[in-house]
Motif scaffolding. Structure first.
Motif, PDB file in Angstrom:
ATOM      1  N   ILE A 207      11.027  13.011  91.764  1.00 61.59           N
ATOM      2  CA  ILE A 207      11.643  13.915  91.500  1.00 61.59           C
ATOM      3  C   ILE A 207      13.591  13.677  90.250  1.00 61.59           C
ATOM      4  O   ILE A 207      13.489  14.832  89.694  1.00 61.59           O
ATOM      5  CB  ILE A 207      12.618  14.599  92.345  1.00 61.59           C
ATOM      6  N   ALA A 208      12.927  12.250  90.634  1.00 66.97           N
ATOM      7  CA  ALA A 208      14.168  11.867  89.620  1.00 66.97           C
ATOM      8  C   ALA A 208      13.939  11.732  88.040  1.00 66.97           C
ATOM      9  O   ALA A 208      14.688  12.189  87.314  1.00 66.97           O
ATOM     10  CB  ALA A 208      15.017  10.525  90.081  1.00 66.97           C
ATOM     11  N   ARG A 209      12.586  11.358  87.913  1.00 68.96           N
ATOM     12  CA  ARG A 209      12.318  11.383  86.155  1.00 68.96           C
ATOM     13  C   ARG A 209      12.008  12.731  85.690  1.00 68.96           C
ATOM     14  O   ARG A 209      12.043  13.105  84.980  1.00 68.96           O
ATOM     15  CB  ARG A 209      10.835  10.543  86.951  1.00 68.96           C
ATOM     16  N   ARG A 210      11.549  13.599  86.470  1.00 67.11           N
ATOM     17  CA  ARG A 210      11.654  14.245  85.920  1.00 67.11           C
ATOM     18  C   ARG A 210      12.531  15.409  85.525  1.00 67.11           C
ATOM     19  O   ARG A 210      12.466  15.903  84.311  1.00 67.11           O
ATOM     20  CB  ARG A 210      10.608  15.656  86.815  1.00 67.11           C
ATOM     21  N   ARG A 211      13.929  15.561  85.646  1.00 64.51           N
ATOM     22  CA  ARG A 211      15.034  15.970  85.647  1.00 64.51           C
ATOM     23  C   ARG A 211      15.521  15.561  84.277  1.00 64.51           C
ATOM     24  O   ARG A 211      15.434  15.709  83.436  1.00 64.51           O
ATOM     25  CB  ARG A 211      15.698  15.775  86.700  1.00 64.51           C
ATOM     26  N   LEU A 212      15.063  13.845  84.098  1.00 62.71           N
ATOM     27  CA  LEU A 212      15.843  13.247  83.327  1.00 62.71           C
ATOM     28  C   LEU A 212      14.865  12.952  81.871  1.00 62.71           C
ATOM     29  O   LEU A 212      15.364  13.641  81.173  1.00 62.71           O
ATOM     30  CB  LEU A 212      15.930  11.719  83.736  1.00 62.71           C
ATOM     31  N   VAL A 213      13.808  13.018  81.857  1.00 62.88           N
ATOM     32  CA  VAL A 213      12.655  13.540  80.989  1.00 62.88           C
ATOM     33  C   VAL A 213      12.776  14.967  80.134  1.00 62.88           C
ATOM     34  O   VAL A 213      13.140  14.955  78.955  1.00 62.88           O
ATOM     35  CB  VAL A 213      11.240  14.111  81.290  1.00 62.88           C
ATOM     36  N   PHE A 214      13.049  16.306  81.381  1.00 64.90           N
ATOM     37  CA  PHE A 214      13.374  17.689  80.732  1.00 64.90           C
ATOM     38  C   PHE A 214      14.706  16.971  80.029  1.00 64.90           C
ATOM     39  O   PHE A 214      15.260  18.004  78.719  1.00 64.90           O
ATOM     40  CB  PHE A 214      13.739  18.613  81.984  1.00 64.90           C
ATOM     41  N   GLU A 215      15.518  16.662  80.738  1.00 58.03           N
ATOM     42  CA  GLU A 215      16.760  16.917  80.038  1.00 58.03           C
ATOM     43  C   GLU A 215      16.927  15.663  78.522  1.00 58.03           C
ATOM     44  O   GLU A 215      16.844  16.806  77.766  1.00 58.03           O
ATOM     45  CB  GLU A 215      17.703  15.596  80.258  1.00 58.03           C
ATOM     46  N   GLU A 216      16.050  15.040  78.191  1.00 59.17           N
ATOM     47  CA  GLU A 216      15.867  14.345  76.822  1.00 59.17           C
ATOM     48  C   GLU A 216      15.214  15.130  76.018  1.00 59.17           C
ATOM     49  O   GLU A 216      15.349  14.881  75.021  1.00 59.17           O
ATOM     50  CB  GLU A 216      15.124  12.730  77.109  1.00 59.17           C
ATOM     51  N   GLN A 623      14.688   7.549  69.682  1.00 55.93           N
ATOM     52  CA  GLN A 623      14.050   7.068  70.339  1.00 55.93           C
ATOM     53  C   GLN A 623      14.125   7.043  71.779  1.00 55.93           C
ATOM     54  O   GLN A 623      15.237   7.379  72.557  1.00 55.93           O
ATOM     55  CB  GLN A 623      14.113   4.921  70.498  1.00 55.93           C
ATOM     56  N   LEU A 624      13.490   7.467  72.492  1.00 57.95           N
ATOM     57  CA  LEU A 624      13.253   8.068  73.562  1.00 57.95           C
ATOM     58  C   LEU A 624      13.148   6.979  74.513  1.00 57.95           C
ATOM     59  O   LEU A 624      12.274   6.234  74.460  1.00 57.95           O
ATOM     60  CB  LEU A 624      12.057   9.399  73.535  1.00 57.95           C
ATOM     61  N   LYS A 625      13.742   6.944  75.608  1.00 58.70           N
ATOM     62  CA  LYS A 625      14.022   6.385  76.559  1.00 58.70           C
ATOM     63  C   LYS A 625      13.667   6.591  77.965  1.00 58.70           C
ATOM     64  O   LYS A 625      12.957   5.705  78.352  1.00 58.70           O
ATOM     65  CB  LYS A 625      15.530   5.795  77.316  1.00 58.70           C
ATOM     66  N   ILE A 626      12.687   7.169  78.502  1.00 62.46           N
ATOM     67  CA  ILE A 626      11.944   8.318  79.114  1.00 62.46           C
ATOM     68  C   ILE A 626      10.888   9.276  79.529  1.00 62.46           C
ATOM     69  O   ILE A 626       9.724   8.617  80.014  1.00 62.46           O
ATOM     70  CB  ILE A 626      12.671   8.464  80.529  1.00 62.46           C
ATOM     71  N   ALA A 627      11.121   9.554  78.049  1.00 60.54           N
ATOM     72  CA  ALA A 627       9.888  10.915  78.056  1.00 60.54           C
ATOM     73  C   ALA A 627       8.757   9.765  77.439  1.00 60.54           C
ATOM     74  O   ALA A 627       8.672   9.373  76.846  1.00 60.54           O
ATOM     75  CB  ALA A 627      10.589  12.187  77.560  1.00 60.54           C
ATOM     76  N   SER A 628       8.026  10.429  77.624  1.00 67.28           N
ATOM     77  CA  SER A 628       6.511  10.604  77.247  1.00 67.28           C
ATOM     78  C   SER A 628       6.117  11.688  76.998  1.00 67.28           C
ATOM     79  O   SER A 628       5.937  12.483  76.921  1.00 67.28           O
ATOM     80  CB  SER A 628       5.817   9.759  77.934  1.00 67.28           C
ATOM     81  N   MET A 629       6.053  11.921  74.901  1.00 67.91           N
ATOM     82  CA  MET A 629       5.429  12.995  74.556  1.00 67.91           C
ATOM     83  C   MET A 629       3.659  13.274  75.189  1.00 67.91           C
ATOM     84  O   MET A 629       3.140  14.557  74.431  1.00 67.91           O
ATOM     85  CB  MET A 629       5.326  13.039  73.077  1.00 67.91           C
ATOM     86  N   SER A 630       3.249  12.209  75.192  1.00 65.29           N
ATOM     87  CA  SER A 630       1.585  12.131  76.208  1.00 65.29           C
ATOM     88  C   SER A 630       1.625  12.561  77.400  1.00 65.29           C
ATOM     89  O   SER A 630       1.219  13.746  77.402  1.00 65.29           O
ATOM     90  CB  SER A 630       0.218  11.261  75.414  1.00 65.29           C
ATOM     91  N   ARG A 661      26.153  18.700  74.871  1.00 64.68           N
ATOM     92  CA  ARG A 661      27.193  18.964  73.265  1.00 64.68           C
ATOM     93  C   ARG A 661      27.176  17.177  72.812  1.00 64.68           C
ATOM     94  O   ARG A 661      26.685  16.876  71.483  1.00 64.68           O
ATOM     95  CB  ARG A 661      27.756  19.252  72.774  1.00 64.68           C
ATOM     96  N   GLY A 662      27.719  16.887  73.675  1.00 63.75           N
ATOM     97  CA  GLY A 662      27.792  15.523  73.704  1.00 63.75           C
ATOM     98  C   GLY A 662      27.112  14.238  74.126  1.00 63.75           C
ATOM     99  O   GLY A 662      26.829  13.271  73.253  1.00 63.75           O
ATOM    100  N   GLU A 663      25.518  14.546  74.534  1.00 61.53           N
ATOM    101  CA  GLU A 663      24.467  13.754  75.228  1.00 61.53           C
ATOM    102  C   GLU A 663      23.904  14.228  73.554  1.00 61.53           C
ATOM    103  O   GLU A 663      23.488  12.888  73.368  1.00 61.53           O
ATOM    104  CB  GLU A 663      23.965  14.399  76.056  1.00 61.53           C
ATOM    105  N   ILE A 664      23.514  15.113  72.961  1.00 59.39           N
ATOM    106  CA  ILE A 664      23.002  15.054  71.883  1.00 59.39           C
ATOM    107  C   ILE A 664      23.642  14.511  70.717  1.00 59.39           C
ATOM    108  O   ILE A 664      22.825  14.179  70.076  1.00 59.39           O
ATOM    109  CB  ILE A 664      23.201  17.631  71.420  1.00 59.39           C
ATOM    110  N   ARG A 665      24.627  14.336  70.391  1.00 57.63           N
ATOM    111  CA  ARG A 665      25.822  14.097  69.522  1.00 57.63           C
ATOM    112  C   ARG A 665      25.281  11.852  70.120  1.00 57.63           C
ATOM    113  O   ARG A 665      24.890  11.535  69.000  1.00 57.63           O
ATOM    114  CB  ARG A 665      27.112  14.357  69.440  1.00 57.63           C
ATOM    115  N   ARG A 666      25.299  11.936  70.982  1.00 56.44           N
ATOM    116  CA  ARG A 666      25.359  11.006  71.031  1.00 56.44           C
ATOM    117  C   ARG A 666      23.695  10.080  70.819  1.00 56.44           C
ATOM    118  O   ARG A 666      23.864   9.143  70.291  1.00 56.44           O
ATOM    119  CB  ARG A 666      25.586   9.934  72.822  1.00 56.44           C
TER     120      ARG A 666
END
Length: 678
Positions: A207-216, A623-630, A661-666
């Protein structure tokens, strides 16, 4: 959480100057960065499996009592080995430990422990080799495994993360507005951080990973859209609309439908109100260079200059030869600029500055400070996956908002292309020119190398030429042959045949000499590293043999194979591999079964992820920290859809999206890959 991204990691207990430097090495100089340093893996100690139910080759946690004290043995090489048996009261399991002299003091007869490891078999009895173990009263937990570096263990990182979690406010502001979390069934950020680092169950982790991947993915997509919007500058170099029929009359062949479509799209861009920013991607031999030339033509006819940048001198020289041969008879003045100095280098630079040279073709030399353009209207980068966004922009900055054309011969699945080149419109060349030969591909073991050499000899006897590809210039601990050793073996196997070597460490003049000899047909066999991957266009070359084929990604193998089959002769590619790894074998079988670069790209994405398309992160993406494009392709598609809706509605400018917007800038400020006006 913005303030924590400004909080130095030294604020955490136990983190001084030295340890802070180690955390910075892991990409976590601040407390906020540490909270986004996600575990790379997890050890699940929460579920204990009875020995009798533990499946062979599965990683399990077993509770067992030490039935006999560990017995010490000395084995070959003086190494230390301990063996003992444990029981869960129903079944026994044998344990083996290597080079750990403390085992007798750590495992006491009659005591019960938890053992975690991969199940094997010793006869009919289950076994584990060097399992991890802990007292049986250890709390059942899922242990995070963090990236580590010398001097900083995973356990130390976990302790620091716990301290960082304690600094989170009770009511944490969430970058994802409630409506998005509700629509896509995503958990709150506080829950996600707690359970990605220290999950109670694997369900909580998912559940946690799904949210963080989507956000990234969402943050990445919105950032790319912002860059794309920012790059839509006013068209300062408009050209007359309409397909360049005058150019097509110069060609000794007819453009394919896909080429005509790509040219039409490009001309429409360049005659519109905004600058062109377009990617043309196509399979090996799909005719990208002809598309580039067709788009250079109206730009140059409008009194502007075009520049084409290639990643290697070999490819730059190849482009210069084909483009100057095509365009100079029609009055277009071309120049080649690669590394080095001297009178010729100076002459070409002066021609570019004065405008005498209308089409400048070269390597990174084109972006050097000494190079000035008279009026640069179109910038083309070839083999884009070998350049970063910064290099692309550096060439563009030689002019006033020139049009941009990017070419890639590495077929990329469309979903991934939208991620990698989110700032570009995409044209796909999915049609090969008539006459391209299907290449027969064979996969054999090293024991059949002699027969393969005999097959190569047949091609040579018919007057053809060939490539023999070797992965290493110098030998290493793997035991594979160096290029020099392989060259010696090839010369011995092909007496009387002119053989030459080509590799990346040779001086440019040496490379040029070898390539010229092969192009003229003086050299019959070229023993080379992957330096031949791009830029070699010898229609008489019809046979390729690739040693240690498992060392290459599918897309790279496809590029190599694309050096043959360029003429009218039936061609063949032989892969030699001793690989036993199931994934490696599967990849090579996929490659053997098809010549379709897009099918190969899809397989590569599934088997290896996106890294193989872009090499060592030269593509300029954050660089993606948690998401995997595959692995997370479905979530990627959902996030792309969500990003488009947010962007088109203008909601990103609203108050509810301030933190997003802050996350995008970062995310983007670390790449320098684009201008974000957020």
């Amino acid at each position: 959480m913005p303030s924590l991204f400004e909080t130095d990691i030294r604020k955490l207990k136990g983190v001084g100057e030295k340890r802070a430097a180690l955390f910075a090495k892991l990409g976590a100089p601040t407390v906020g960065d540490l909270l986004r340093l996600y575990p790379r893996d997890y050890q699940d100690w929460s579920e204990v499996t009875p020995i009798s139910e533990a499946g062979i080759d599965e990683v399990c946690v077993v509770r067992g009592e030490v039935a006999s004290p560990p017995i010490e043995q000395r084995i070959r090489g003086g190494k230390l080995m301990h063996r003992c048996t444990v029981t869960d009261g129903v079944s026994n399991m044998k344990l083996t430990f290597f080079n750990n002299r403390y085992i007798p003091s750590l495992l006491k007869e009659g005591e019960t422990y938890l053992f975690r490891g991969r199940i094997g078999a010793s006869g009919r009895t289950a076994s584990m080799v060097s399992p991890e173990f802990a007292p049986a009263d250890r709390s059942a937990e899922i242990v995070p495994i963090y990236p580590a570096t010398q001097g900083l263990t995973s356990r130390s990182v976990a302790q620091a993360v716990r301290s960082a979690m304690a600094l989170l406010p009770d009511t944490l502001e969430d970058p994802l507005p409630g409506e998005i979390r509700e629509q896509y069934k995503l958990c709150y950020l506080g829950y996600a951080l707690e359970n990605v680092h220290f999950p109670k169950t694997m369900e909580d982790l998912e559940i946690a990973r799904r949210r963080l991947v989507f956000e990234e993915f969402l943050v990445l997509q919105l950032g790319l859209m912002e860059i794309k919007s920012g790059s839509r500058q006013e068209n300062l170099h408009p050209i007359p609309g309409g397909f360049p029929e005058e150019f097509t009359r110069l060609l000794p062949f007819k453009l394919t439908g896909a080429q005509q479509r790509a040219v039409t799209e490009g001309v429409k861009d360049m005659s519109g109100p905004s600058t062109m920013n377009r990617l043309v991607q196509g399979d090996v031999g799909s005719g990208k260079t002809a598309v580039a030339a067709a788009l250079c033509w109206p730009v140059i006819k409008a009194g502007q200059q075009a520049a084409l940048m290639a990643p290697t001198e070999i490819l730059a020289a190849q482009h210069y030869k084909s483009l100057s041969g095509l365009l100079e008879p029609a009055g277009v003045r071309c120049g080649l600029l690669t590394g080095g100095a001297g009178a010729e280098h100076k002459r070409v630079r002066e021609g570019i500055r004065s405008g005498e040279i209308e089409l400048a073709i070269g390597t990174h030399a084109l972006i050097s400070e000494k190079v000035e353009f008279h009026e640069l209207g179109l910038v083309i980068t070839d083999e884009q996956h070998r350049f970063g966004v910064k290099q692309r922009m550096a060439l563009a900055q030689k002019g006033a908002s020139p049009h941009m054309l990017v070419m890639s011969a590495t077929p990329i699945p469309r979903t991934l292309a939208l991620m990698a080149y989110g700032d570009l419109d995409v044209s796909v060349l999915d049609e090969l020119p008539p006459g391209r030969q299907e290449i027969a591909t064979y996969l054999i073991g090293p024991d059949k190398r002699g027969r393969a050499f005999g097959y190569v000899r047949k091609f040579l006897d018919e007057g053809r030429q060939g490539y023999l590809v070797c992965p290493l210039i110098e030998g290493d601990e793997s035991g594979m042959m160096s290029l020099e050793e392989y060259l010696s073996r090839v010369r011995e196997a092909f007496p009387g045949v002119e053989v030459a070597a080509l590799h990346g460490r040779m001086k440019p003049a040496e490379k040029e000499q070898v390539m010229a000899g092969f192009a003229k047909g003086d050299t019959r066999l070229l023993v080379a590293t992957t330096v031949v991957e791009v830029g070699m266009d010898v229609p008489n070359a019809a046979i390729m043999l690739i040693e240690n084929a498992e060392r290459y990604g599918l897309s790279q193998l496809h590029q190599l194979r694309g050096r043959i089959g360029r003429g009218k002769f039936q061609s063949a590619c032989i892969l030699i591999s001793a690989a036993r790894n199931p994934e490696s074998v599967e990849r090579l079988k996929v490659f053997k079964s098809t010549n379709d670069g897009f099918a190969i790209a899809d397989a590569d994405l599934k088997l290896r992820g996106p890294g193989d398309f872009f090499g060592q992160r030269q593509h300029g993406l954050p660089q993606l920290k948690i998401a995997s494009m595959s692995m997370d392709m479905e979530l990627l598609k959902e996030a792309q859809k969500c990003a488009r809706r947010i962007y088109r509605s203008g909601a990103l400018e609203g108050c509810d999206y301030r933190l997003l917007r802050g996350e995008i800038r970062r995310l983007f400020e670390k790449t320098g890959g684009g201008r974000l006006a957020l």
